[in-house]
Design a protein around this motif. Structure first.
Motif, PDB file in Angstrom:
ATOM      1  N   ARG A 156      -3.858   4.510  -3.417  1.00  0.00           N
ATOM      2  CA  ARG A 156      -4.893   4.424  -2.784  1.00  0.00           C
ATOM      3  C   ARG A 156      -4.673   3.023  -2.453  1.00  0.00           C
ATOM      4  O   ARG A 156      -5.212   2.423  -1.424  1.00  0.00           O
ATOM      5  CB  ARG A 156      -5.499   4.615  -3.300  1.00  0.00           C
ATOM      6  CG  ARG A 156      -7.810   4.743  -2.342  1.00  0.00           C
ATOM      7  CD  ARG A 156      -8.676   5.423  -3.098  1.00  0.00           C
ATOM      8  NE  ARG A 156      -8.805   4.810  -4.468  1.00  0.00           N
ATOM      9  CZ  ARG A 156      -9.632   3.311  -4.695  1.00  0.00           C
ATOM     10  NH1 ARG A 156     -10.085   2.913  -3.828  1.00  0.00           N
ATOM     11  NH2 ARG A 156      -9.502   2.767  -6.284  1.00  0.00           N
ATOM     12  N   PRO A 211       0.825  -1.211  -0.218  1.00  0.00           N
ATOM     13  CA  PRO A 211      -0.155   0.498   0.069  1.00  0.00           C
ATOM     14  C   PRO A 211       0.540   1.186  -0.382  1.00  0.00           C
ATOM     15  O   PRO A 211       2.157   1.192   0.661  1.00  0.00           O
ATOM     16  CB  PRO A 211      -0.786  -0.217   1.690  1.00  0.00           C
ATOM     17  CG  PRO A 211      -0.262  -1.172   1.711  1.00  0.00           C
ATOM     18  CD  PRO A 211       0.462  -2.034   1.075  1.00  0.00           C
ATOM     19  N   SER A 233      -8.833  -2.821  -2.129  1.00  0.00           N
ATOM     20  CA  SER A 233      -9.284  -3.678  -1.243  1.00  0.00           C
ATOM     21  C   SER A 233     -10.193  -4.965  -1.816  1.00  0.00           C
ATOM     22  O   SER A 233     -10.711  -5.087  -2.616  1.00  0.00           O
ATOM     23  CB  SER A 233     -10.951  -3.179  -0.813  1.00  0.00           C
ATOM     24  OG  SER A 233     -10.857  -3.965   0.463  1.00  0.00           O
ATOM     25  N   PRO A 234      -9.054  -6.523  -1.047  1.00  0.00           N
ATOM     26  CA  PRO A 234      -7.957  -6.552  -0.822  1.00  0.00           C
ATOM     27  C   PRO A 234      -6.874  -6.171  -1.174  1.00  0.00           C
ATOM     28  O   PRO A 234      -6.910  -5.577  -2.326  1.00  0.00           O
ATOM     29  CB  PRO A 234      -8.355  -7.565  -0.507  1.00  0.00           C
ATOM     30  CG  PRO A 234      -8.856  -8.497  -1.574  1.00  0.00           C
ATOM     31  CD  PRO A 234      -9.979  -7.130  -1.968  1.00  0.00           C
ATOM     32  N   GLY A 235      -5.668  -5.926  -0.545  1.00  0.00           N
ATOM     33  CA  GLY A 235      -4.320  -5.574  -0.764  1.00  0.00           C
ATOM     34  C   GLY A 235      -3.869  -5.853  -2.176  1.00  0.00           C
ATOM     35  O   GLY A 235      -4.206  -6.982  -2.394  1.00  0.00           O
TER      36      GLY A 235
END
Length: 262
Positions: free
Chosen positions: A188, A134, A191-193
């Motif tokens: 940004r 992230p 989601s999920p990462g």
């Protein structure tokens, strides 16, 4: 050059464009470029390499919206998910399922977003120094720190004036608004990462690292995700243009491994 109409959030049509190299087999390989770049420019030499042509795959060199030959709509969000959806529109229109995605840098993040949203479209992931953590990369974080309007009006010029690599500037074929919003999207994430998506992807997967990039922090993340690690010699992050021969051979090895795993 081929094109596909895609619909942005405001309902206006824009055209995503790509170059295509024929193949003798049924497989399809999709090249996705990094931030500010263009697959039709960056990946053309590698895609035409004998090592990749020998795999029999048809190759699509996709310029994401805002980049290269594709349209640059001002009403498009340029998030990773939106980029992934436009690639999905191309694959859907052509009836493609189970494509091998070759994503460099931001293109790898787009490939992961596509794998998360439309897993039936993805048969293998070959990520070249893709974003797995992230917060984006060093370049995308610097761009995202600018207010959007300021970057579009003066930030792009100031940013490129400080870039010392003429080879990189030669590949900078993009709209400033698209670059900024895409950088914000990288920071940004999804989601999920991105790293979690890569770890949970159960198909063949490889991670390419440029020899000159090491130590590369996210290489360890790729190892933990179960990816096969391949080195592109005599190249750093812009490996498709710095060493297209080495890049092509690494992608070809990943493709052979993916085929054997099926």
């Amino acid at each position: 050059m081929r094109q596909q109409a895609v619909v942005g959030p405001a309902g206006a049509e824009a055209y995503l464009r790509w170059a295509e190299l024929p193949g003798e087999g049924e497989g399809v390989r999709v090249f996705l470029h990094g931030l500010g770049a263009s697959a039709t420019f960056d990946c053309s030499e590698a895609a035409a390499h004998p090592a990749l042509r020998a795999t029999g795959h048809r190759s699509l060199l996709v310029d994401l919206l805002g980049f290269g030959w594709s349209d640059r709509p001002a009403d498009f969000g340029y998030t990773l998910e939106e980029h992934a959806d436009t690639v999905a529109a191309v694959l859907d229109a052509d009836g493609i399922r189970g494509a091998e995605l070759v994503g460099h840098s931001m293109g790898g993040a787009v490939a992961l977003a596509l794998a998360a949203r439309r897993p039936e479209l993805v048969g293998a992931l070959v990520l070249a120094e893709a974003n797995l953590r992230p917060g984006g990369g060093a370049w995308s974080r610097k761009i995202a720190a600018w207010p959007e309007e300021e970057f579009a009006t003066r930030g792009m010029a100031e940013f490129t004036a400080g870039e010392s690599d003429p080879g990189y500037l030669a590949t900078l074929l993009a709209d400033p608004l698209a670059i900024h919003r895409s950088a914000v999207g990288l920071v940004r994430g999804i989601s999920p990462g991105l790293g979690q998506v890569f770890a949970e992807y159960d198909g063949p997967k490889a991670f390419l690292v440029g020899e000159l990039s090491r130590p590369y922090p996210e290489e360890g993340d790729a190892v933990e995700a179960g990816a096969h690690i391949l080195t592109v010699p005599a190249a750093g992050h812009p490996m498709p243009v710095e060493n297209p021969d080495g890049f092509a051979r690494a992608v070809a090895e990943a493709s052979v491994r993916a085929t054997a795993a099926v």
